[in-house]
Scaffold this motif. Structure first.
Motif, short mmCIF file in Angstrom:
data_model
loop_
_atom_site.label_atom_id
_atom_site.label_comp_id
_atom_site.label_asym_id
_atom_site.label_seq_id
_atom_site.Cartn_x
_atom_site.Cartn_y
_atom_site.Cartn_z
N CYS A 92 -4.40 1.87 9.34
CA CYS A 92 -4.71 3.43 9.62
C CYS A 92 -4.74 4.07 10.81
N ASN A 152 -11.26 5.80 0.18
CA ASN A 152 -10.13 5.54 -0.83
C ASN A 152 -10.17 4.03 -0.99
N CYS A 153 -10.09 3.19 0.07
CA CYS A 153 -10.11 1.76 -0.11
C CYS A 153 -11.21 1.04 -0.59
N CYS A 184 0.83 -1.24 -0.08
CA CYS A 184 -0.06 -0.02 -0.11
C CYS A 184 0.77 1.28 -0.05
N THR A 237 -4.00 -0.99 5.78
CA THR A 237 -3.37 0.37 5.63
C THR A 237 -2.85 0.72 7.32
N THR A 297 -11.75 9.18 5.26
CA THR A 297 -11.07 9.48 4.13
C THR A 297 -10.27 8.27 3.65
N VAL A 298 -9.34 7.47 4.63
CA VAL A 298 -8.57 6.62 3.87
C VAL A 298 -9.63 5.13 3.58
#
Length: 211
Positions: free
Chosen positions: A65, A75-76, A39, A63, A71-72
Motif C-alpha cells: 500500500c 478492507n484487509c 490481490c 498490498t 481504508t486498505v
C-alpha cells in the motif's frame, strides 16, 4: 536467537491456483501470504477463502500500500488478514493510518530507502520490515551478497523483525547462518516445485538445521 518462521508467498495469477497450492502446504508453513499480483487480480476474495480454510493461521495481504492506508488496511482486516504490507515510500501518515486498522503492519523495502527512514518507522511503532531481492533484480542477474546481509543485520540491530525474500531456495538459507532473521518468504521455490509440500518440509528442515 529465535527460529525463523516460514512464509509462503502465493503469487498465483488466480484464486484456484492459489488454493491448490495452499491446500498442499498450509499445514507446513507458518504464514500464508496473498501476494500482490493475486490481490490485484482478485481483490480480497483470496484472503477470505484462505481465512476460511485456515482460521488459526497468520494471513498476510501483500498490498504494498502506498496511499489510503486506513481504508486498505480496514478492507484487509475485514476480509480476514491480520498482517498487511505498505511500501517504504509511503508517507508516515499513510503508515500510521494503516497501523490503526490492522494487527501487524510491515514495510516492504524497495529502491532507495534509508536507515533514517527506518528509524522513523520504528519511532511510530512499526517493527517489521521485508528485505527484498526483487524478482526483476534477480532476473537481471543480481544475487544475495554481503551487502544485503550487512543491511539486514543493521535493521535487526535497530530492533526490527526482518523478513527475507527473493529467489530463496534451501541452499540460499546457508547464507543467513548466524543472522537472526525473523522469517523467510518463499514463493516459486515452494509453489512451483514438483512436490510443493515436500519443498516446504525441506525448507523447514533446513531452517531447523541452521538455526
Amino acid at each position: 536467537m529465535t527460529k525463523p518462521k516460514l512464509q509462503i508467498a502465493l503469487d498465483s495469477q488466480n484464486l484456484a491456483e492459489a488454493l491448490e497450492t495452499v491446500r498442499e502446504v498450509g499445514d507446513v508453513v507458518d504464514i500464508l501470504e496473498v501476494g500482490t499480483v493475486l490481490c490485484l487480480q482478485d481483490g480480497m476474495e483470496p484472503v477470505r477463502a484462505i481465512r476460511a480454510l485456515y482460521p488459526e493461521k497468520d494471513i498476510l495481504a501483500d498490498t504494498k500500500c502506498a496511499d489510503a492506508g486506513g481504508t486498505v488496511a480496514k478492507n484487509c482486516k475485514n476480509a480476514g488478514a491480520n498482517i498487511m504490507t505498505v511500501i517504504c515510500c509511503a508517507t508516515i501518515p499513510t503508515m500510521q493510518a494503516a497501523k490503526k486498522e490492522i494487527d501487524k503492519l510491515q514495510v516492504e523495502l524497495y529502491g532507495d530507502w534509508t536507515f533514517e527512514q527506518a528509524q522513523q518507522w520504528m519511532d511510530i511503532g512499526i517493527d517489521e520490515v521485508v528485505y527484498h531481492q526483487s524478482r526483476d533484480a534477480l532476473l537481471s542477474g543480481e544475487t544475495w551478497g554481503e551487502k544485503d546481509l550487512k543491511k539486514i543485520q543493521k535493521l535487526i540491530d535497530m530492533g526490527f523483525k526482518v523478513y527475507a525474500t527473493g529467489g530463496l531456495d534451501v541452499n540460499t538459507l546457508e547464507l543467513f547462518k548466524g543472522i537472526n532473521v525473523y522469517a523467510f518468504i518463499a514463493g516459486r521455490g515452494i509453489a512451483k516445485a514438483e512436490n510443493p509440500k515436500q519443498a516446504a518440509i525441506d525448507f523447514k528442515e533446513k531452517i531447523n538445521e541452521i538455526f
